[in-house]
Design an enzyme around this catalytic site. Structure first.
Site, short mmCIF file in Angstrom:
data_model
loop_
_atom_site.label_atom_id
_atom_site.label_comp_id
_atom_site.label_asym_id
_atom_site.label_seq_id
_atom_site.Cartn_x
_atom_site.Cartn_y
_atom_site.Cartn_z
N PHE A 92 -1.33 -2.96 -27.43
CA PHE A 92 -1.22 -4.40 -27.63
C PHE A 92 0.15 -4.70 -28.20
O PHE A 92 0.73 -3.86 -28.90
CB PHE A 92 -2.30 -4.90 -28.61
CG PHE A 92 -3.58 -5.28 -27.92
CD1 PHE A 92 -4.39 -4.30 -27.34
CD2 PHE A 92 -3.97 -6.60 -27.82
CE1 PHE A 92 -5.56 -4.64 -26.69
CE2 PHE A 92 -5.14 -6.96 -27.17
CZ PHE A 92 -5.94 -5.97 -26.60
N ASN A 112 -2.70 -6.84 -43.25
CA ASN A 112 -2.34 -7.95 -42.37
C ASN A 112 -3.58 -8.74 -42.00
O ASN A 112 -4.69 -8.41 -42.40
CB ASN A 112 -1.60 -7.43 -41.13
CG ASN A 112 -2.45 -6.47 -40.33
OD1 ASN A 112 -3.46 -6.86 -39.76
ND2 ASN A 112 -2.07 -5.20 -40.32
O1 C5P Z 1 5.06 -1.44 -32.63
P1 C5P Z 1 3.97 -2.45 -32.68
O2 C5P Z 1 3.21 -2.44 -33.97
O3 C5P Z 1 4.41 -3.83 -32.32
O4 C5P Z 1 3.00 -2.00 -31.50
C1 C5P Z 1 1.72 -2.53 -31.33
C2 C5P Z 1 0.85 -1.54 -30.60
O5 C5P Z 1 1.01 -0.23 -31.15
C3 C5P Z 1 -0.61 -1.85 -30.77
O6 C5P Z 1 -1.28 -1.38 -29.63
C4 C5P Z 1 -0.98 -1.04 -32.00
O7 C5P Z 1 -2.36 -0.74 -32.02
C5 C5P Z 1 -0.15 0.20 -31.82
N1 C5P Z 1 0.31 0.83 -33.06
C6 C5P Z 1 -0.22 2.04 -33.44
N2 C5P Z 1 0.23 2.67 -34.56
C7 C5P Z 1 1.20 2.10 -35.32
C8 C5P Z 1 1.74 0.86 -34.95
C9 C5P Z 1 1.26 0.25 -33.83
O8 C5P Z 1 -1.11 2.55 -32.74
N3 C5P Z 1 1.62 2.72 -36.41
#
Ligand code: C5P
Length: 406
Positions: A333, A218
């Site tokens: 975040f 990304n």
């Molecule tokens: O679920 P989403 O990706 O929208 O959530 C974002 C938050 O979750 C961010 O703080 C991101 O760093 C964390 N995250 C994570 N591990 C993942 C997906 C998201 O720590 N696999």
């Protein structure tokens, strides 16, 4: 960040020898002297020849209330206070702004003028706040000089990124005076408000391999996460930064662990526990290819290959789960393109973290850009923060975190 009040106690009755070298940022040294004096810290200034092209000895003298030294071979100065003594009477030697030239001279151990002689003769800790054109900052020579100074124990206040006096944009702008003040307070043994705490910060994207040459990824640049790691370190925290692949350098004064995939990021985060604070700013890929092809997938002429995806571990959710290793404060975040607040509030509850920093990434170039506009969601509600650059936002968040730990 309010620079003076929180550092007053730690800076009072201390003495700083401030070397002002050449550069347009020299004017910021005046504000630094004002903040130091306000905090009760004595400041003696040394102005280099190049520095004197930008600020006058008189203005430094007026603000510091002390004689300003400029000349190595001044008999009057030498009879009042030998230059070796000048370098030893201080608790800390600060070079702000530190030009590429003075950093190179320090690395080489030159003693060609009063400032460099003092730097070579001092038995005190030295802190430098570099400021220069971004190409000079990025030059391999400057970076090698900084690495070698850091290895010798010189403390470095990372420059900011932003528009520069020369019209270019990038890293190399002198850190703001309150940030330099916080680093000085920390260097003077004062530690900073987060001293003694350990913070884990995740940053950047993850790359999930499809085959040996392709990956799912990304647009995350890591700028926000890296800035948060630096801001927490500046307030005295020991910081472990777990970062995915990014094009920006590791911030100074943090322990950086480089990973590629979400699984590696989770393993690195778990290995870094225990921690008091966790800030998950990484844009972790939600999915990965179920199996990585051992060889480059070839075009068959029969259409694209089917890609079987599987869910990645959620690092934020794992960190937030109750248990003896749960950090006291877990911050996540949420990058949203619609219904920012309700989606972010749902994420706070769903992931079990304490705070969510929600930002609208819809179409404004925030992802990968220099600025960010966020809403901080905590148990007590939503706070809308104005648009600001990512470093400013990081400092504001770090100060909020420090307040929480008071
Ligand atoms: O679920 P989403 O990706 O929208 O959530 C974002 C938050 O979750 C961010 O703080 C991101 O760093 C964390 N995250 C994570 N591990 C993942 C997906 C998201 O720590 N696999």
């Amino acid at each position: 960040m309010n620079g003076s009040t929180s550092h007053d106690r730690r800076l009072s009755a201390k003495r700083v020898l401030l070397i002002v070298s050449g550069g347009i940022a020299a004017y910021k040294a005046l504000e630094l002297i004002r903040l130091l004096s306000k905090a009760g810290c004595g400041v003696t200034c040394v102005l280099t020849k190049a520095g004197a092209e930008f600020v006058t000895p008189l203005s430094l003298q007026a603000l510091s209330g002390q004689k300003v030294y400029t000349d190595l071979f001044s008999l009057t100065d030498e009879s009042e206070m030998g230059h070796i003594e000048l370098s030893r009477a201080a608790d800390l030697v600060v070079v702000a702004p530190a030009s590429a030239d003075i950093l190179a001279k320090m690395t080489a151990g030159l003693a060609s003028d009063l400032a460099t002689t003092l730097l070579l003769a001092t038995d005190k800790r030295v802190l430098v706040a570099p400021a220069m054109n971004l190409r000079m900052w990025q030059h391999a020579a400057t970076q090698a000089n900084l690495a070698s100074l850091q290895a010798r124990g010189v403390l470095i206040v990372q420059p900011d990124e932003g528009p520069m006096a020369c019209g270019e944009f990038g890293p190399g702008r002198l850190a703001e005076p309150p940030v330099i003040l916080a680093a000085i307070a920390q260097a003077l043994g004062a530690g900073g408000p987060l001293a003694g705490s350990h913070a884990i910060v995740t940053s950047g994207p993850t790359h999930e391999p499809i085959d040996p040459v392709r990956y799912l990824g990304n647009r995350s640049s890591g700028k926000q996460g890296h800035a948060i790691a630096l801001a927490l370190a500046t307030l005295g925290a020991k910081v472990t930064l777990v970062t995915g692949p990014v094009a920006i350098p590791d911030p100074l004064s943090v322990a950086a662990v480089h990973v590629e995939t979400a699984a590696e990021m989770l393993a690195a985060v778990e290995a870094a526990l225990p921690a008091d604070i966790a800030v998950c700013a990484a844009a972790v890929a939600d999915w990965r290819a179920e199996a990585q092809a051992p060889h480059k997938i070839k075009k068959t002429g029969k259409g694209p290959p089917a890609l079987q995806l599987t869910e990645n571990p959620d690092i934020l959710r794992r960190l937030s789960a109750p248990g003896p290793l749960r950090p006291k404060l877990v911050v996540g975040f949420a990058a949203e393109t619609q219904d920012l607040e309700s989606n972010a509030a749902a994420k706070l509850a769903g992931k079990g973290c304490d705070w969510i920093v929600a930002n609208n990434v819809g179409g404004t170039g925030i992802m990968g850009g220099a600025d960010n506009q966020v809403t901080l969601i905590t148990a007590s509600g939503a706070e809308h923060w104005p648009l600001m650059d990512k470093q400013e936002l990081a400092r504001k968040l770090a100060v909020r975190i420090a307040e929480q730990f008071k």
